[in-house]
Write a protein that holds these residues in place. Sequence first.
Motif, PDB file in Angstrom:
ATOM      1  N   PHE A  46       0.832  -1.200   0.000  1.00  0.00           N
ATOM      2  CA  PHE A  46       0.000   0.000   0.000  1.00  0.00           C
ATOM      3  C   PHE A  46       0.872   1.258   0.000  1.00  0.00           C
ATOM      4  CE2 PHE A  46      -2.795  -3.183   2.070  1.00  0.00           C
ATOM      5  CZ  PHE A  46      -3.838  -3.158   1.154  1.00  0.00           C
ATOM      6  N   LEU A  47       1.961   1.208   0.727  1.00  0.00           N
ATOM      7  CA  LEU A  47       2.894   2.334   0.745  1.00  0.00           C
ATOM      8  C   LEU A  47       3.492   2.541  -0.648  1.00  0.00           C
ATOM      9  CD1 LEU A  47       4.665   4.491   2.096  1.00  0.00           C
ATOM     10  CD2 LEU A  47       6.213   2.649   2.833  1.00  0.00           C
ATOM     11  N   GLU A  48       3.907   1.450  -1.265  1.00  0.00           N
ATOM     12  CA  GLU A  48       4.515   1.565  -2.595  1.00  0.00           C
ATOM     13  C   GLU A  48       3.509   2.067  -3.626  1.00  0.00           C
ATOM     14  OE1 GLU A  48       6.059  -2.349  -3.215  1.00  0.00           O
ATOM     15  OE2 GLU A  48       7.762  -2.041  -1.854  1.00  0.00           O
ATOM     16  N   ASN A  88     -11.183   3.688  16.200  1.00  0.00           N
ATOM     17  CA  ASN A  88     -10.012   4.327  15.622  1.00  0.00           C
ATOM     18  C   ASN A  88      -9.220   3.299  14.838  1.00  0.00           C
ATOM     19  OD1 ASN A  88     -10.688   6.743  16.955  1.00  0.00           O
ATOM     20  ND2 ASN A  88      -9.853   5.862  18.833  1.00  0.00           N
ATOM     21  N   LEU A  89      -9.173   3.499  13.568  1.00  0.00           N
ATOM     22  CA  LEU A  89      -8.577   2.491  12.693  1.00  0.00           C
ATOM     23  C   LEU A  89      -7.148   2.814  12.302  1.00  0.00           C
ATOM     24  CD1 LEU A  89     -11.621   1.711  10.410  1.00  0.00           C
ATOM     25  CD2 LEU A  89     -10.809   0.481  12.419  1.00  0.00           C
ATOM     26  N   GLY A  90      -6.679   4.004  12.630  1.00  0.00           N
ATOM     27  CA  GLY A  90      -5.309   4.324  12.269  1.00  0.00           C
ATOM     28  C   GLY A  90      -4.847   5.610  12.923  1.00  0.00           C
ATOM     29  N   ILE A 111      -1.887   1.025  12.312  1.00  0.00           N
ATOM     30  CA  ILE A 111      -3.136   0.610  11.687  1.00  0.00           C
ATOM     31  C   ILE A 111      -3.773  -0.472  12.555  1.00  0.00           C
ATOM     32  CG2 ILE A 111      -4.195  -0.453   9.647  1.00  0.00           C
ATOM     33  CD1 ILE A 111      -2.997   2.262   9.004  1.00  0.00           C
ATOM     34  N   THR A 112      -5.036  -0.290  12.879  1.00  0.00           N
ATOM     35  CA  THR A 112      -5.772  -1.305  13.628  1.00  0.00           C
ATOM     36  C   THR A 112      -6.354  -2.315  12.649  1.00  0.00           C
ATOM     37  OG1 THR A 112      -6.449   0.382  15.208  1.00  0.00           O
ATOM     38  CG2 THR A 112      -7.607  -1.705  15.301  1.00  0.00           C
ATOM     39  N   ARG A 113      -6.180  -3.572  12.942  1.00  0.00           N
ATOM     40  CA  ARG A 113      -6.828  -4.576  12.086  1.00  0.00           C
ATOM     41  C   ARG A 113      -8.335  -4.428  12.206  1.00  0.00           C
ATOM     42  NH1 ARG A 113      -3.719  -8.434   9.876  1.00  0.00           N
ATOM     43  NH2 ARG A 113      -1.652  -8.744  10.757  1.00  0.00           N
ATOM     44  N   THR A 129     -11.075  -1.486   2.040  1.00  0.00           N
ATOM     45  CA  THR A 129     -11.166  -0.769   3.312  1.00  0.00           C
ATOM     46  C   THR A 129      -9.778  -0.507   3.874  1.00  0.00           C
ATOM     47  OG1 THR A 129     -13.321  -1.730   3.792  1.00  0.00           O
ATOM     48  CG2 THR A 129     -12.070  -0.904   5.671  1.00  0.00           C
ATOM     49  N   LEU A 130      -8.940  -1.538   3.834  1.00  0.00           N
ATOM     50  CA  LEU A 130      -7.584  -1.363   4.340  1.00  0.00           C
ATOM     51  C   LEU A 130      -6.826  -0.326   3.523  1.00  0.00           C
ATOM     52  CD1 LEU A 130      -5.355  -2.197   6.257  1.00  0.00           C
ATOM     53  CD2 LEU A 130      -4.847  -4.140   4.746  1.00  0.00           C
ATOM     54  N   LYS A 131      -6.997  -0.372   2.203  1.00  0.00           N
ATOM     55  CA  LYS A 131      -6.321   0.608   1.349  1.00  0.00           C
ATOM     56  C   LYS A 131      -6.782   2.024   1.683  1.00  0.00           C
ATOM     57  CE  LYS A 131      -5.089   1.409  -3.501  1.00  0.00           C
ATOM     58  NZ  LYS A 131      -5.127   0.852  -4.865  1.00  0.00           N
TER      59      LYS A 131
END
Length: 181
Positions: A46-48, A88-90, A111-113, A129-131
Motif C-alpha cells: 500500500f505504501l509503494e 479508531n482504525l489508524g 493501523i488497527t486490524r 477498506t484497508l487501502k
Amino acid sequence: MLLSCPFRLISTLVFVVVCVACGESIPTTPAQSVPEAHIDPELQPFLESYVDDAARAGAPVEPDRLAELKRLEWVDEVEGAGDGEELNLGQCARGNENSIRASERFRTIKITRPETAGIHLNRAQGQLTLKAIVYHELGHCLHNYHGHRPVAEQVIMSAALPEKRFSEFNELLVEHFRMFR
Ligand SMILES: [Zn+2]
C-alpha cells in the motif's frame, strides 16, 4: 448472520472514525529517539502503490518526507479509542517535527486490524477498506495533511471511511491527490 447482512456492516463502517489525534506531534523536548524502522510486509504494498499513485497524479511524495516515515505497522488498538460507535482504525504521529535536523524528524503510522475492531468484511471489501485506511494515514504523514475533510464529502481524508470506496475507488484517488498538487 454477518455474511448474510453485509450492507448493515458497511453502513456501520461509514460512521467509523478513521483516526484520532491524526497528525499529532509527539512532544519534542527533549528530542525523542528515532524509532527503529519497520514497514510491515503486509502493508508495504500500500505504501509503494501510494507513492506510485501520487507521482502519476502529479502530487509526488517528497523524498525527505518518505524518509521520515519510519514505521507502518499493525497494532491491536490505537490509543485514544473513540467512544460509543466510533473506532479508531489508524494514526499518523509526527516526532521531533520542528527539529532542524532532518535525521531527528520521524513519522509513524499505526493501523488497527479491522477484524480486531469487530469489523468483518469479505476479502475484496477488506482490501479496499484497508487501502482507504492506509491511504488516509499516508495523506497525513506523507502529504503532511493536518485535520480532516468533512464526513459528508466522502473523500479519503474525511473523518470517516467513504462508503463509495467499494464502487468508486479510482474517483476517490483522483480527488485525494488533487488536494496535494
Ligand atoms: Zn485522519
